[in-house]
Design a protein around this motif. Structure first.
Motif, PDB file in Angstrom:
ATOM      1  N   SER A 117       0.840  -1.361   0.096  1.00 47.75           N
ATOM      2  CA  SER A 117      -0.273  -0.257  -0.509  1.00 47.75           C
ATOM      3  C   SER A 117       1.000   1.125   0.438  1.00 47.75           C
ATOM      4  O   SER A 117       1.826   0.756   0.346  1.00 47.75           O
ATOM      5  CB  SER A 117      -1.132   0.420   1.071  1.00 47.75           C
TER       6      SER A 117
ATOM      7  N   ALA B 239      -2.668   2.692   6.553  1.00 44.25           N
ATOM      8  CA  ALA B 239      -2.360   1.780   6.829  1.00 44.25           C
ATOM      9  C   ALA B 239      -2.502  -0.055   6.640  1.00 44.25           C
ATOM     10  O   ALA B 239      -1.871  -0.840   7.416  1.00 44.25           O
ATOM     11  CB  ALA B 239      -3.498   1.354   8.384  1.00 44.25           C
ATOM     12  N   HIS B 240      -3.325  -0.809   5.498  1.00 44.81           N
ATOM     13  CA  HIS B 240      -3.496  -1.536   5.402  1.00 44.81           C
ATOM     14  C   HIS B 240      -2.184  -2.436   4.245  1.00 44.81           C
ATOM     15  O   HIS B 240      -1.618  -1.539   4.002  1.00 44.81           O
ATOM     16  CB  HIS B 240      -4.616  -2.032   4.261  1.00 44.81           C
TER      17      HIS B 240
ATOM     18  N   ASP C 284      -5.228  -9.384   7.216  1.00 39.78           N
ATOM     19  CA  ASP C 284      -4.858  -8.174   6.629  1.00 39.78           C
ATOM     20  C   ASP C 284      -5.928  -7.265   7.792  1.00 39.78           C
ATOM     21  O   ASP C 284      -6.857  -7.179   7.477  1.00 39.78           O
ATOM     22  CB  ASP C 284      -4.658  -6.725   5.978  1.00 39.78           C
ATOM     23  N   PRO C 285      -5.273  -7.187   8.756  1.00 39.05           N
ATOM     24  CA  PRO C 285      -6.005  -7.083  10.350  1.00 39.05           C
ATOM     25  C   PRO C 285      -6.838  -5.238  10.330  1.00 39.05           C
ATOM     26  O   PRO C 285      -7.657  -4.827  10.569  1.00 39.05           O
ATOM     27  CB  PRO C 285      -5.187  -6.860  11.952  1.00 39.05           C
ATOM     28  N   CYS C 286      -6.029  -4.642   8.612  1.00 38.05           N
ATOM     29  CA  CYS C 286      -6.235  -3.486   8.787  1.00 38.05           C
ATOM     30  C   CYS C 286      -6.953  -3.010   8.163  1.00 38.05           C
ATOM     31  O   CYS C 286      -7.654  -1.738   7.339  1.00 38.05           O
ATOM     32  CB  CYS C 286      -4.766  -2.175   8.433  1.00 38.05           C
ATOM     33  N   LEU C 287      -7.359  -4.454   7.504  1.00 38.13           N
ATOM     34  CA  LEU C 287      -8.427  -3.909   5.838  1.00 38.13           C
ATOM     35  C   LEU C 287      -9.967  -3.811   6.843  1.00 38.13           C
ATOM     36  O   LEU C 287     -10.521  -4.347   6.469  1.00 38.13           O
ATOM     37  CB  LEU C 287      -8.202  -5.697   4.452  1.00 38.13           C
ATOM     38  N   LYS C 288     -10.732  -3.061   5.691  1.00 38.03           N
ATOM     39  CA  LYS C 288     -11.324  -2.260   5.850  1.00 38.03           C
ATOM     40  C   LYS C 288     -12.727  -3.328   5.159  1.00 38.03           C
ATOM     41  O   LYS C 288     -12.661  -4.268   4.329  1.00 38.03           O
ATOM     42  CB  LYS C 288     -11.961  -0.840   6.082  1.00 38.03           C
TER      43      LYS C 288
ATOM     44  N   HIS D 230     -11.700 -10.016  12.155  1.00 40.80           N
ATOM     45  CA  HIS D 230     -11.861  -9.184  12.228  1.00 40.80           C
ATOM     46  C   HIS D 230     -13.116  -9.676  13.389  1.00 40.80           C
ATOM     47  O   HIS D 230     -14.535  -8.959  12.547  1.00 40.80           O
ATOM     48  CB  HIS D 230     -12.757  -8.501  10.809  1.00 40.80           C
TER      49      HIS D 230
END
Length: 541
Positions: free
Chosen positions: A306, A311-312, A356-360, A393
């Motif tokens: 990215s 963040a992701h 990915d814990p930051c993937l919305k 998530h």
């Protein structure tokens, strides 16, 4: 005639020449304007040129021409220097009936077909080194035309051409008993000219490529040359030169047939371009080209980090733009086979980015729904990616979970996946049941639309058809009622009902397809016969 040295000329700070003012100025309109019409014998006159094209070497050739009564041997080695000197010194008028220098250089250009390949390259290199204030385009254009013509001719004529054969006036094919070793050290038939043209500046490369495109050169060979040129020039260039180089290569690739450009090469350019902050226009062109060949990409190609500050882990937005370009590709048809290849690629990509814990959730959903449902024969990979995403998530809201549940087409899950789904605690929540009910309501709506279509085609013509319609409606109502009987507090019942519901969905879908096929046949039959007396066939046995 007495010859004096009453004029001192400083050429670009390189060298100072002592010359006769009268002789030199008689051939130069620039000097005549500078000295006026004065014929005085004032001494210690000095002229300073800071931008004389070709520097001291070029001025010396100009001086020889003047001292030799307007005559000089024009050769490929000096023609560009003489031409630019004549232009700079404004030598357009003949003196004492002699031919001016501009005319002599133009006459020599008529013999360009007799010059060797090495001489052409030398002239082009000289022209590039001249000051930009001087227009050397007449010589450049003729040399470039000759270069392109020989590339075309020799590439077609000689399967094992070596560069040494180009220095002869004819085409020499060097395929003797030593051909095996010769081929190892010589250029291939199609790309023998690549290394020689590395002497060209970026502007001249652009000129060559545009000319080749107009002359219908093989676009695949052109694209390979552009990649070769970019790689060869890149590491010795400054940051600004690198940016300009990559932008020009992208612009040139864009005017080619995109199918002739290797997908792998485009991704190589992309990784370089991402670190250079190239222009938005060039970036859009590159993304469009990559998107048009997305079915040829590999998973590793898409795993692009990215942008800084995000963040992701991976650049999801970039992949979404690739998908958009692929679906709206105007240069090639998006066939069902290509669509399914991209769908398989996206399934793998979703499985890679899901942890990915930051993937919305919005980005995950965008990836899942970017392609039409028809692109996938199976939703197993989507289900596995969704399962991973929900596990990582766990703090999603019920509304977000429900949106994610809705991306699954349960009808296209394998028996193994359906069995796993029925025992999956992540899908036993209230929002999961709502999502499944929503799917069933959509199915019922589709079924009613199909029945209405049949009704508009005419009334049933047989008892069997009426029974068939009744069975179909009854099946649809049973499925919806079956879904409404779920006990939200009892997860075990939910799993059991879910398995039964999927089987009934598959049965109903078969009935719908059969109905649609029969209706199509009926309508075609009516058009061909123009008769309303014929009874309709049974839709279901």
């Amino acid at each position: 005639m007495a010859v004096g040295c009453d004029l001192e000329v400083d050429v670009n700070g390189e060298e100072t020449f002592m010359v006769d003012k009268k002789i030199i100025s008689s051939y130069s309109g620039r000097l005549r304007k500078l000295f006026g019409k004065s014929t005085g014998s004032a001494r210690n006159i000095k002229v300073i040129f800071n931008d004389f094209p070709g520097g001291a070497e070029s001025f010396e050739l100009f001086s020889r021409f003047c001292y030799n009564n307007g005559r000089i041997d024009t050769t490929p080695c000096n023609i560009s220097l003489l031409h630019c000197a004549a232009q700079f010194m404004e030598m357009n008028n003949s003196v004492s009936g002699s031919q001016n220098l501009m005319e002599q250089t133009e006459k020599s250009l008529q013999e360009i077909n007799d010059w060797t390949w090495s001489e052409l390259l030398m002239i082009i290199k000289q022209c590039q080194g001249l000051f930009p204030s001087v227009d050397s385009s007449p010589i450049l254009e003729k040399c470039m035309d000759s270069i392109i013509g020989r590339i075309s001719l020799y590439s077609e004529s000689s399967p094992c051409l070596s560069t040494s054969s180009l220095d002869s006036s004819g085409i020499r094919v060097s395929c003797d008993s030593r051909s095996t070793e010769s081929l190892k050290s010589s250029f291939s038939r199609a790309t023998w000219w690549f290394e020689d043209l590395l002497v060209l500046s970026l502007d001249l490369v652009e000129m060559v490529i545009k000319s080749m495109v107009l002359q219908k050169f093989d676009n695949a060979i052109i694209s390979k040359f552009l990649m070769y040129y970019q790689k060869s020039k890149f590491y010795t260039a400054t940051l600004d030169e690198k940016r300009k180089l990559v932008e020009t290569v992208i612009d040139m690739l864009y005017i080619l047939d995109w199918n002739s450009v290797l997908c792998k090469s485009l991704f190589e350019i992309l990784r370089v371009a991402l670190s250079l902050n190239i222009s938005k226009c060039s970036r859009n062109k590159l993304e469009s080209m990559i998107g048009s060949q997305l079915d040829q990409a590999a998973l590793d190609n898409l795993l692009i980090p990215s942008p800084h500050g995000m963040a992701h882990l991976y650049d999801i937005n970039l992949v979404l733009r690739f998908l958009k370009a692929f679906l709206h590709d105007g240069k090639s048809q998006v066939t069902s086979m290509r669509l399914k290849k991209v769908a398989r690629l996206m399934d793998l990509y979703m499985g890679e980015v899901a942890p990915d814990p930051c993937l919305k959730p919005s980005k995950f959903l965008a990836l899942a729904v970017a392609l039409p449902d028809s692109a996938r024969d199976s939703y197993d990979e989507i289900y596995h990616a969704t399962d991973i995403y929900l596990e990582v998530h766990s703090g999603l809201s019920e509304e977000e979970k429900m949106k994610i549940y809705c991306v699954l087409n349960c009808e296209k899950l394998s028996a193994e996946a359906r069995n796993h789904l029925s025992q999956n605690k992540k899908f036993s929540s209230k929002s999961a049941v709502k999502a499944l009910k929503s799917q069933q309501l959509k199915l019922k709506s589709l079924l009613q639309g199909t029945n209405n279509l049949k009704g508009n085609g005419g009334s049933p013509s047989s008892l069997g058809e009426m029974r068939s319609r009744g069975k179909t409606n009854e099946a649809g109502e049973q499925i919806v009622l079956y879904a409404s009987k779920f006990e939200l507090s009892d997860s075990e019942k939910l799993r059991a009902h879910l398995q039964g519901m999927q089987c009934r969905v598959m049965e109903l879908e078969k009935v719908c397809r059969k109905m649609q096929t029969q209706i199509t046949k009926i309508m075609k039959s009516r058009v061909s016969s123009h008769s309303n007396a014929r009874s309709l066939p049974k839709l279901c046995s």
